[in-house]
Design a protein around this motif. Structure first.
Motif, mmCIF file in Angstrom:
data_model
loop_
_atom_site.group_PDB
_atom_site.id
_atom_site.type_symbol
_atom_site.label_atom_id
_atom_site.label_comp_id
_atom_site.label_asym_id
_atom_site.label_seq_id
_atom_site.Cartn_x
_atom_site.Cartn_y
_atom_site.Cartn_z
ATOM 1 N N GLY A 33 1.140 -10.171 -1.421
ATOM 2 C CA GLY A 33 1.366 -8.738 -1.357
ATOM 3 C C GLY A 33 2.131 -8.211 -2.559
ATOM 4 O O GLY A 33 2.702 -8.954 -3.354
ATOM 5 N N HIS A 34 2.111 -6.878 -2.655
ATOM 6 C CA HIS A 34 2.910 -6.185 -3.661
ATOM 7 C C HIS A 34 4.383 -6.429 -3.325
ATOM 8 O O HIS A 34 4.799 -6.275 -2.182
ATOM 9 N N GLN A 35 5.194 -6.793 -4.289
ATOM 10 C CA GLN A 35 6.580 -7.174 -4.011
ATOM 11 C C GLN A 35 7.498 -5.952 -4.003
ATOM 12 O O GLN A 35 8.229 -5.680 -4.952
ATOM 13 N N ARG A 36 7.451 -5.228 -2.884
ATOM 14 C CA ARG A 36 8.343 -4.101 -2.657
ATOM 15 C C ARG A 36 8.456 -3.913 -1.147
ATOM 16 O O ARG A 36 7.613 -4.388 -0.380
ATOM 17 N N ASP A 37 9.479 -3.201 -0.730
ATOM 18 C CA ASP A 37 9.738 -3.054 0.694
ATOM 19 C C ASP A 37 8.527 -2.474 1.423
ATOM 20 O O ASP A 37 7.959 -1.459 1.011
ATOM 21 N N GLY A 38 8.162 -3.142 2.502
ATOM 22 C CA GLY A 38 7.017 -2.732 3.295
ATOM 23 C C GLY A 38 5.735 -3.441 2.943
ATOM 24 O O GLY A 38 4.784 -3.425 3.725
ATOM 25 N N ASP A 39 5.671 -4.095 1.774
ATOM 26 C CA ASP A 39 4.427 -4.704 1.308
ATOM 27 C C ASP A 39 4.510 -6.224 1.141
ATOM 28 O O ASP A 39 3.532 -6.850 0.732
ATOM 29 N N TYR A 40 5.658 -6.807 1.428
ATOM 30 C CA TYR A 40 5.788 -8.257 1.272
ATOM 31 C C TYR A 40 4.913 -8.983 2.295
ATOM 32 O O TYR A 40 4.888 -8.644 3.482
ATOM 33 N N ARG A 41 4.205 -9.989 1.836
ATOM 34 C CA ARG A 41 3.438 -10.869 2.716
ATOM 35 C C ARG A 41 2.933 -12.032 1.887
ATOM 36 O O ARG A 41 3.048 -12.039 0.646
ATOM 37 N N GLU B 79 17.508 -13.072 -0.858
ATOM 38 C CA GLU B 79 16.372 -13.197 -1.773
ATOM 39 C C GLU B 79 15.136 -12.545 -1.163
ATOM 40 O O GLU B 79 14.834 -12.729 0.016
ATOM 41 N N LYS B 80 14.404 -11.780 -1.968
ATOM 42 C CA LYS B 80 13.227 -11.064 -1.498
ATOM 43 C C LYS B 80 11.985 -11.964 -1.527
ATOM 44 O O LYS B 80 11.972 -13.019 -2.145
ATOM 45 N N ASP B 81 10.928 -11.462 -0.895
ATOM 46 C CA ASP B 81 9.624 -12.120 -0.828
ATOM 47 C C ASP B 81 9.695 -13.426 -0.040
ATOM 48 O O ASP B 81 9.130 -14.447 -0.439
ATOM 49 N N ARG B 82 10.384 -13.380 1.089
ATOM 50 C CA ARG B 82 10.491 -14.526 1.986
ATOM 51 C C ARG B 82 10.035 -14.108 3.382
ATOM 52 O O ARG B 82 10.299 -12.985 3.819
ATOM 53 N N PRO B 83 9.370 -15.003 4.126
ATOM 54 C CA PRO B 83 9.026 -14.679 5.512
ATOM 55 C C PRO B 83 10.278 -14.574 6.365
ATOM 56 O O PRO B 83 11.331 -15.121 6.017
ATOM 57 N N ARG B 84 10.158 -13.879 7.470
ATOM 58 C CA ARG B 84 11.311 -13.747 8.372
ATOM 59 C C ARG B 84 11.756 -15.120 8.867
ATOM 60 O O ARG B 84 12.944 -15.415 8.932
ATOM 61 N N PHE B 85 10.797 -15.946 9.247
ATOM 62 C CA PHE B 85 11.078 -17.297 9.732
ATOM 63 C C PHE B 85 9.985 -18.235 9.227
ATOM 64 O O PHE B 85 8.871 -17.798 8.916
ATOM 65 N N HIS B 86 10.313 -19.516 9.158
ATOM 66 C CA HIS B 86 9.320 -20.527 8.810
ATOM 67 C C HIS B 86 8.554 -20.870 10.093
ATOM 68 O O HIS B 86 8.737 -21.917 10.705
ATOM 69 N N ARG B 87 7.693 -19.929 10.490
ATOM 70 C CA ARG B 87 7.064 -20.069 11.798
ATOM 71 C C ARG B 87 5.744 -19.326 11.807
ATOM 72 O O ARG B 87 5.623 -18.220 11.285
ATOM 73 N N MET B 88 4.749 -19.942 12.415
ATOM 74 C CA MET B 88 3.449 -19.310 12.587
ATOM 75 C C MET B 88 3.457 -18.459 13.851
ATOM 76 O O MET B 88 4.087 -18.820 14.841
ATOM 77 N N THR B 89 2.747 -17.325 13.808
ATOM 78 C CA THR B 89 2.547 -16.525 15.011
ATOM 79 C C THR B 89 1.062 -16.367 15.272
ATOM 80 O O THR B 89 0.268 -16.214 14.338
ATOM 81 N N ARG B 90 0.692 -16.434 16.525
ATOM 82 C CA ARG B 90 -0.705 -16.195 16.900
ATOM 83 C C ARG B 90 -0.927 -14.707 17.184
ATOM 84 O O ARG B 90 -2.070 -14.279 17.352
ATOM 85 N N THR B 91 0.149 -13.945 17.255
ATOM 86 C CA THR B 91 0.052 -12.527 17.633
ATOM 87 C C THR B 91 0.796 -11.656 16.632
ATOM 88 O O THR B 91 1.878 -11.151 16.909
ATOM 89 N N PRO B 92 0.247 -11.485 15.428
ATOM 90 C CA PRO B 92 0.909 -10.619 14.439
ATOM 91 C C PRO B 92 1.057 -9.201 14.967
ATOM 92 O O PRO B 92 0.180 -8.675 15.652
ATOM 93 N N GLY B 93 2.201 -8.585 14.652
ATOM 94 C CA GLY B 93 2.491 -7.250 15.159
ATOM 95 C C GLY B 93 2.008 -6.148 14.239
ATOM 96 O O GLY B 93 1.448 -6.390 13.166
ATOM 97 N N VAL B 94 2.265 -4.923 14.660
ATOM 98 C CA VAL B 94 1.797 -3.745 13.919
ATOM 99 C C VAL B 94 2.394 -3.714 12.514
ATOM 100 O O VAL B 94 1.704 -3.393 11.543
ATOM 101 N N ASP B 95 3.685 -4.059 12.386
ATOM 102 C CA ASP B 95 4.315 -4.020 11.061
ATOM 103 C C ASP B 95 3.631 -4.964 10.093
ATOM 104 O O ASP B 95 3.521 -4.669 8.899
ATOM 105 N N GLN B 96 3.175 -6.127 10.585
ATOM 106 C CA GLN B 96 2.500 -7.084 9.713
ATOM 107 C C GLN B 96 1.192 -6.493 9.194
ATOM 108 O O GLN B 96 0.869 -6.609 8.009
ATOM 109 N N CYS B 97 0.427 -5.853 10.068
ATOM 110 C CA CYS B 97 -0.820 -5.213 9.633
ATOM 111 C C CYS B 97 -0.527 -4.079 8.655
ATOM 112 O O CYS B 97 -1.277 -3.847 7.701
ATOM 113 N N GLN B 98 0.587 -3.390 8.905
ATOM 114 C CA GLN B 98 0.949 -2.240 8.078
ATOM 115 C C GLN B 98 1.284 -2.636 6.644
ATOM 116 O O GLN B 98 1.233 -1.790 5.739
#
Length: 613
Positions: A177-185, A213-232
């Protein structure tokens, strides 16, 4: 070591203690507290190096990380990781619209006059996994060409290709993703299945990761149910469905509301937002994945030309029609397993938190007076209109994208990058300067009274501005092109309006008067914005206001880059206006009570009396 639980006795109570899940003790000597990536059976035994490679016996970071993949789910390496068990899903993912971006590419190139409406290009070369070609699919797609400013523009050398490579194509699963708030992935499978906060910082317990440090996942964990913010994190441009679903509308930069300290709130996705009415499904607790299916998200092996071709759900999938309840299956016959029928009652169980919601059914529903008028007394509405044509509360309308390209400034290409770690080749910092610098601004934004037109299914749909590019090409201080617009191969202006499901659904429908008496809704514009006033020499880029995409005779003024989609024709405009004339006397409040004279003679007598008075 396979994940297991050890039970110990503490104060007379048996409590589970999680044993070490990783046999690579060298990794854990630094990464103390790191989360187990997954506890799903079949994945719960994976060690650090099973996914990330590297050297688990090393005693220093350089040696330990030698040959390591920072993101084992990136599509460049995924066949050796996720694909070792999920080969079919990985192969299909490469054909998905999330990977190819075929619709964005073909639409942009059409607006730039470089091609017709057929999908020709993708992010990378790809072939369909099936031999049959349902409507809206193609057999193969080639990688988008690069733009060379030393050569004339052509079908294979379009400035639009550079726009895509430097700007628009940051949102596909081959790319970080683009490295700025709201676009990290992340890229690859982790683009959806590893969640990032809007701030892009780590919130877990790994002692080796700096939480600032920026551009890091919230947790080192897989989710099977990504939420709205992730899609956003991706769905905040173009149709802007991710932000609209939560009621977020771009502001002109004022940054309100203010924080408690009185400072302006920080930007998200590079913009400030106003907060409007959210989609009723969001308010009810539904995530994107509660409507959109695995085949839509992961791909099903077909190469779809547009996003709407890939979508297999309709409002009717869950809510049925006036005549019949929901079938609980998609239009392709796939079951919606989280929908259940109990007699006349249908429920949906949300995938993220298991919340059970009752799904209203149209068949047998107790309608309001307005609803009865629109859906029963005028059956043509149900036959000719998409549900969202009436039930879209608002839609983002971003007019006049002033795009400036500077060919003296090489810049990053989202399709071309290099790194010693192949899983990081698409990282923003690793992009090769194969494109040129772009800057964007716009004329104005609106959200109220979105326009209507006819979509590719032949139904009346909400329309919003598409790619309305007014191009200035610079070579340093010299303007090569100034406020230039394109003409499509079909002869319309390259400025576009396109059908969209805005994801701002409201129980309260639009009024009869709004749709039948407002020229802006018909595509004729509001008559307010005078573009020529911005150009004292009288040379406005286009001879019409930016809201206006059809004339009174039904001639298209702007591009519509969906096959079969179009503005209203003259006959349709006349019919809409005719009803509007009647509404001057027969307002929507009277419509439910029929509001009709018993016969033509009585009606004519009333009209004559009105004219005489």
């Amino acid at each position: 070591m396979k994940y297991r639980h050890i039970w110990i006795l503490l104060f007379g109570l048996a409590l589970p203690v999680q044993a070490d899940w990783d046999s690579d003790k060298g990794c854990l000597s630094c990464h103390q507290g790191i989360e187990q990536f997954s506890d799903i059976p079949g994945m719960d035994f994976l060690s650090c190096t099973d996914c990330h490679q590297g050297n688990p016996t090393a005693t220093d970071q350089t040696t330990a990380h030698n040959g390591m993949w920072a993101n084992p789910t990136d599509l460049r390496v995924v066949e050796e990781t996720c694909g070792s068990c999920h080969a079919d899903e990985v192969a299909k993912a490469r054909t998905s619209i999330h990977a190819t971006m075929a619709g964005v590419i073909s639409g942009t190139r059409y607006d730039f006059g470089a091609q017709g409406k057929d999908a020709l290009y993708a992010t990378y070369d790809v072939k369909a996994l099936h031999d049959d070609l349902p409507p809206g699919t193609v057999a193969e797609l080639k990688q988008l060409p690069s733009y060379d400013p030393t050569k004339p523009e052509s079908a294979t050398n379009s400035i639009g290709d550079d726009y895509l490579r430097n700007q628009c194509l940051r949102c596909h699963i081959w790319s970080d993703g683009h490295q700025r708030d709201g676009d990290y992935r992340a890229s690859g499978c982790a683009a959806c299945h590893v969640e990032y906060s809007n701030a892009g910082t780590y919130e877990g317990n790994d002692a080796a990761i700096d939480k600032s440090e920026k551009d890091r996942p919230r947790f080192h964990r897989m989710t099977r149910t990504p939420g709205v913010d992730q899609c956003q994190h991706c769905h905040n441009r173009g149709a802007r469905t991710g932000t609209s679903y939560k009621g977020m509308m771009e502001s002109d930069g004022y940054g309100t509301p203010f924080t408690e300290s009185g400072d302006k709130q920080g930007k998200l996705h590079g913009k400030h937002y106003n907060f409007l009415q959210a989609d009723l499904h969001f308010d009810a607790g539904l995530s994107c994945i509660d409507c959109h299916t695995k085949d839509e998200m992961h791909g099903d092996g077909y190469l779809y030309e547009k996003k709407h071709n890939a979508v297999e759900v309709r409002c009717e999938t869950c809510h049925g029609t006036n005549e019949a309840p929901a079938t609980l299956k998609t239009i392709r016959g796939n079951p919606m397993d989280h929908l259940q029928r109990d007699g006349d009652r249908i429920t949906l169980t949300t995938k993220a938190d298991g919340k059970v919601l009752e799904v209203p059914q149209l068949a047998g529903a107790e309608l309001s007076a307005e609803g009865k008028a629109a859906m029963v007394q005028i059956p043509a509405h149900m036959e000719k209109l998409e549900c969202h044509a009436c039930h879209t509360a608002w839609a983002p309308q971003c007019y006049g994208c002033h795009a400036k390209q500077d060919i003296s400034k090489p810049s990053g290409d989202w399709l071309l990058g290099s790194s010693d770690d192949p899983s990081q080749a698409s990282n923003k910092g690793n992009r090769e300067a194969n494109a040129f610098s772009w800057q964007e601004s716009r004329s104005y934004v609106r959200w109220e009274m979105p326009a209507l037109g006819v979509n590719s299914r032949g139904k009346v749909s909400t329309f919003i501005p598409g790619c309305q590019v007014i191009l200035t090409q610079m070579d340093g201080e010299n303007a090569v092109l100034n406020n230039h617009t394109y003409t499509t191969v079909d002869g319309t202006s390259g400025l576009a309006h396109n059908p969209v499901f805005a994801h701002t659904t409201s129980k309260q429908a639009r009024t009869c008067e709004e749709c039948h008496t407002n020229p802006k809704v018909w595509g004729l514009g509001s008559g307010v914005y005078d573009m020529s006033a911005n150009f004292p020499d009288g040379e406005a880029p286009v001879p019409f206001e930016l809201e206006r995409f059809v004339d009174e005779e039904g001639n298209a003024l702007q591009a519509t880059n969906h096959k079969g989609a179009r503005p209203f024709n003259k006959e349709e405009l006349d019919n809409i206006r005719r009803v509007g004339s009647c509404l001057a006397c027969h307002g929507s409040d009277e419509m439910p009570n029929d509001g009709q004279a018993p016969n033509d003679a009585t009606h004519n007598a009333v009209l004559r009396k009105m004219l005489e008075e």
